[in-house]
Design a protein around this motif. Sequence first.
Motif, PDB file in Angstrom:
ATOM      1  N   ASP A 215       0.812  -1.225   0.000  1.00 10.19           N
ATOM      2  CA  ASP A 215       0.000   0.000   0.000  1.00 10.19           C
ATOM      3  C   ASP A 215       0.840   1.267   0.000  1.00 10.19           C
ATOM      4  O   ASP A 215       0.547   2.221  -0.729  1.00 10.19           O
ATOM      5  N   ASN A 216       1.880   1.285   0.826  1.00 12.60           N
ATOM      6  CA  ASN A 216       2.705   2.491   0.928  1.00 12.60           C
ATOM      7  C   ASN A 216       3.427   2.796  -0.376  1.00 12.60           C
ATOM      8  O   ASN A 216       3.519   3.951  -0.796  1.00 12.60           O
ATOM      9  N   VAL A 217       3.931   1.745  -1.020  1.00  9.12           N
ATOM     10  CA  VAL A 217       4.635   1.945  -2.286  1.00  9.12           C
ATOM     11  C   VAL A 217       3.664   2.413  -3.368  1.00  9.12           C
ATOM     12  O   VAL A 217       3.974   3.315  -4.165  1.00  9.12           O
ATOM     13  N   VAL A 218       2.470   1.816  -3.405  1.00  9.75           N
ATOM     14  CA  VAL A 218       1.466   2.216  -4.398  1.00  9.75           C
ATOM     15  C   VAL A 218       1.097   3.682  -4.216  1.00  9.75           C
ATOM     16  O   VAL A 218       1.076   4.464  -5.177  1.00  9.75           O
ATOM     17  N   ALA A 219       0.807   4.085  -2.967  1.00 11.68           N
ATOM     18  CA  ALA A 219       0.410   5.471  -2.699  1.00 11.68           C
ATOM     19  C   ALA A 219       1.531   6.444  -3.043  1.00 11.68           C
ATOM     20  O   ALA A 219       1.298   7.492  -3.664  1.00 11.68           O
ATOM     21  N   ASP A 220       2.761   6.109  -2.647  1.00 14.66           N
ATOM     22  CA  ASP A 220       3.895   6.996  -2.908  1.00 14.66           C
ATOM     23  C   ASP A 220       4.163   7.094  -4.404  1.00 14.66           C
ATOM     24  O   ASP A 220       4.437   8.176  -4.937  1.00 14.66           O
ATOM     25  N   THR A 221       4.091   5.959  -5.093  1.00 13.77           N
ATOM     26  CA  THR A 221       4.369   5.945  -6.523  1.00 13.77           C
ATOM     27  C   THR A 221       3.310   6.697  -7.313  1.00 13.77           C
ATOM     28  O   THR A 221       3.620   7.465  -8.226  1.00 13.77           O
ATOM     29  N   GLY A 239       4.290  12.240  -8.086  1.00 19.73           N
ATOM     30  CA  GLY A 239       3.741  10.924  -8.370  1.00 19.73           C
ATOM     31  C   GLY A 239       3.407  10.737  -9.841  1.00 19.73           C
ATOM     32  O   GLY A 239       3.423  11.676 -10.634  1.00 19.73           O
ATOM     33  N   LEU A 240       3.082   9.494 -10.201  1.00 20.44           N
ATOM     34  CA  LEU A 240       2.778   9.174 -11.598  1.00 20.44           C
ATOM     35  C   LEU A 240       1.483   9.832 -12.066  1.00 20.44           C
ATOM     36  O   LEU A 240       1.322  10.098 -13.256  1.00 20.44           O
ATOM     37  N   VAL A 241       0.549  10.076 -11.136  1.00 18.98           N
ATOM     38  CA  VAL A 241      -0.695  10.749 -11.524  1.00 18.98           C
ATOM     39  C   VAL A 241      -0.387  12.129 -12.092  1.00 18.98           C
ATOM     40  O   VAL A 241      -0.962  12.541 -13.103  1.00 18.98           O
TER      41      VAL A 241
END
Length: 467
Positions: A215-221, A239-241
């Motif tokens: 979860d932390n990696v997904v949110a940070d990325t 972030g990628l967004v």
Amino acid sequence: MPNNYPRQPILLVDDEDSWLVSFKTTLRSKGIGNVVTENDSSKLLSILDSQQFCAVAIDLMMPNFSGEELIPQIAARHPNIPILVISGLNQVKSAVNCMRLGAFDFIVKTEERDTLIAAVRHAIELFELRQENTSLRERFFKKELDHPEYFGNIITENKEMRSIFQYIEVIAETSRPVLITGESGVGKELVARAVHNASGRTGEFVALNIAGLDDNVVADTLFGHTKGAYTGATNARVGLVEKAKNGTLFLDEIGDLSSTSQTKLLRLLQEHEYLPLGSDMAKRSSARIVAATHQNLNELQECGQFRRDLFYRLRGHLLHIPPLRERREDIAPLITHFLQEAEISFEKKFSANAPELADYLSQYPFPGNIRELQNIILDCAGTCTDGIMDTARVQRLLTHSYDYQPESFETPLPDASVTFGATLPTLKEVRAALIDEALTRTNNNQSSAAQLVGVTRQAISKYVREK
């Protein structure tokens, strides 16, 4: 959303200039920036005749012409444009009458702004759906693609794939998410790139494979972080967004997303907003979401592993890519393409009869699909010293790697038997041996190995990490 969203503008008509300015500002703050305003109701029809709009919002009570007078005229001349009626009072009788006359929705000015924004977004989606339906009807009997160059990286002669291309041309310019399903190795990312190319979006195509990320990696990325958001965050990170601004954000293996991350993604899809880690100021997103998975999301919903509301948000448009075993006509051109890749990679010429190789491989099930075929051709090329690639060489590779009958793939394999010595192995040992064999047979393709032994890809991935 970018300031030019939606592609066709929204027309706001009200005799109160202050309200027009206020509502336009609110829409812009929510990413809906392509808005035209008018305070004279007598000009409404001529404005609608002069250019294309995706929705019109009109005040119920105005000088010259009231909303109730204008609704039937708009509906008759522009039947595809949703009509939103705006009133300062919550009048049930007037609302019912407006709907009967052809209005799409009735909005009260005193309601929460989020309610007004939701109504506008719903109108935009309805307009886009109507456009898509019209375009699909027009293209139904059409043989040629309008822009075949968008699909130049996808090698296919399959009719179903061609239908998918036609559908992509119809839906590419909309803002709604796209969900791409299909087995591992069928080329889902190539299809996602084709959607982006056909969309006309000015931003980048940004991809993220979610499999194996916590979860932390997904949110940070995805969302980035501010300076000092956590220990070690010495600098802010985009972030990628944000990198996909005005472009496309491709999320591969969406079925692996955890429950916590699913909730965060749902907010991004619903509100077009996100919070970088360590920040309490929401940022706007203008990226179009394209997601892909090889898993059955319906089954994941049934067992509570995937949110239904997220699923319905993601599948604004659904593309299912058929496996290679259902696209036999694609094997020969793919072999030719991968041979050309091999010649560039190994800097040598190869002689091969692509139709003959395709005929030989036509009965092979290709559990790894196109990616597996690519690996087969490149593996053969790597061991081909004389530059001649024939069926015997492919046969030897498959017999060695996958334990298939060399004479014909149509010959069924004999039932395998399991034997034990004097000392029985533990379940852990049996499990390890089974997964190792599956990985060997599939050239370490974890998704294909999972299919062979009947477990999830995550289970194979966990085994490999802990090995």
